[in-house]
Scaffold this active site. Structure first.
Site, PDB file in Angstrom:
ATOM      1  N   LEU A 259      -0.486   0.116   2.071  1.00  0.00           N
ATOM      2  CA  LEU A 259      -0.440   1.167   0.210  1.00  0.00           C
ATOM      3  C   LEU A 259      -0.589   0.047  -1.107  1.00  0.00           C
ATOM      4  O   LEU A 259       0.444  -0.386  -1.168  1.00  0.00           O
ATOM      5  CB  LEU A 259       0.769   2.214   0.700  1.00  0.00           C
TER       6      LEU A 259
ATOM      7  N   ILE B  56      -0.717  -5.098  -5.739  1.00  0.00           N
ATOM      8  CA  ILE B  56       0.832  -4.860  -5.151  1.00  0.00           C
ATOM      9  C   ILE B  56       0.904  -3.597  -4.108  1.00  0.00           C
ATOM     10  O   ILE B  56       0.310  -2.253  -4.334  1.00  0.00           O
ATOM     11  CB  ILE B  56       1.362  -4.123  -6.880  1.00  0.00           C
ATOM     12  N   TYR B  57       1.451  -3.898  -3.419  1.00  0.00           N
ATOM     13  CA  TYR B  57       2.379  -3.332  -2.130  1.00  0.00           C
ATOM     14  C   TYR B  57       3.052  -3.006  -1.775  1.00  0.00           C
ATOM     15  O   TYR B  57       4.302  -3.048  -2.237  1.00  0.00           O
ATOM     16  CB  TYR B  57       1.301  -4.382  -0.387  1.00  0.00           C
ATOM     17  N   PHE B  58       3.100  -1.634  -1.067  1.00  0.00           N
ATOM     18  CA  PHE B  58       4.265  -1.345  -1.634  1.00  0.00           C
ATOM     19  C   PHE B  58       4.499  -0.741  -0.158  1.00  0.00           C
ATOM     20  O   PHE B  58       3.655  -0.444   0.886  1.00  0.00           O
ATOM     21  CB  PHE B  58       4.173   0.990  -1.660  1.00  0.00           C
TER      22      PHE B  58
ATOM     23  N   LEU C  47       5.861  -4.715  -3.051  1.00  0.00           N
ATOM     24  CA  LEU C  47       6.349  -5.880  -2.148  1.00  0.00           C
ATOM     25  C   LEU C  47       5.354  -7.006  -3.852  1.00  0.00           C
ATOM     26  O   LEU C  47       5.035  -6.918  -4.361  1.00  0.00           O
ATOM     27  CB  LEU C  47       5.221  -6.463  -1.142  1.00  0.00           C
TER      28      LEU C  47
END
Length: 191
Positions: free
Chosen positions: A52, A36-38, A108
């Site tokens: 991140l 899980i990207y931020f 995202l």
């Protein structure tokens, strides 16, 4: 740590895996990784060439699961995916996501892959099957970011990686500097 890495699409997975074993790489664990990207309104990680993420790793070889929080800095050269990488384990990935969201970060869509690890003398090879994207080979060497000769360390690591690429029948021109996240977004497969 500095992660010296190259990534390339492969079309003959079994041939690549045989080639790795023929070079002395030892097969490691088979892991399902869900990333899980931020991003945030105040810091666009993609624009800054940073990342991140929270990664959940489900080890299909042992049945164990773990989560890590990772920050990747901008690429350090113009030919590879070499970056500064900071990573730490976290006990609960869902709570980690909630904390980041509470701080204003936006999740995202996840990037999920099945990753077969291989190891040889300080080098890691990963054969990845990325959902909606295809199969890739990543080769990486971790170097200390605080050595007295960090540039020489990176160059030596990249030379070792290039030699393995050559032995497998590839070259640096076959590699990509795009992350899986970017490739999926470019193909409009995440939203």
């Amino acid at each position: 740590m500095i992660e010296v890495e190259v990534k390339l699409p492969i079309y003959k997975r079994s041939q690549t895996e045989k080639g790795l074993c023929g070079l002395g790489f030892i097969p490691g664990h088979l892991i399902k990784e869900s990333d899980i990207y931020f991003t945030s309104e105040t810091h666009d990680f993609m624009q800054a060439d940073e990342a991140l993420r929270i990664r959940r790793c489900d080890n299909l070889s042992t049945g164990e699961s773990s989560c890590v929080l990772t920050f990747k800095g901008p690429k350090l050269d113009s030919v590879s995916m070499t970056r500064r990488e900071l990573e730490t384990g976290i006990a609960d990935g869902n709570t980690g996501c909630e904390i980041l969201c509470a701080l204003g970060y936006k999740k995202l869509a996840p990037v999920t892959k099945l990753r077969q690890y291989y190891h040889l003398e300080g080098m890691t090879a990963c054969v990845d099957t990325v959902e909606k994207l295809g199969t890739f080979l990543e080769l990486e060497i971790l170097t200390p970011g605080d050595s007295s000769h960090p540039e020489a360390d990176r160059e030596n690591a990249l030379k070792k990686i290039e030699a393995i690429l050559h032995d497998l029948g590839y070259s640096m021109s076959d590699t990509t500097r795009y992350s899986y996240l970017f490739m999926l977004q470019k193909k409009n497969l995440l939203y």
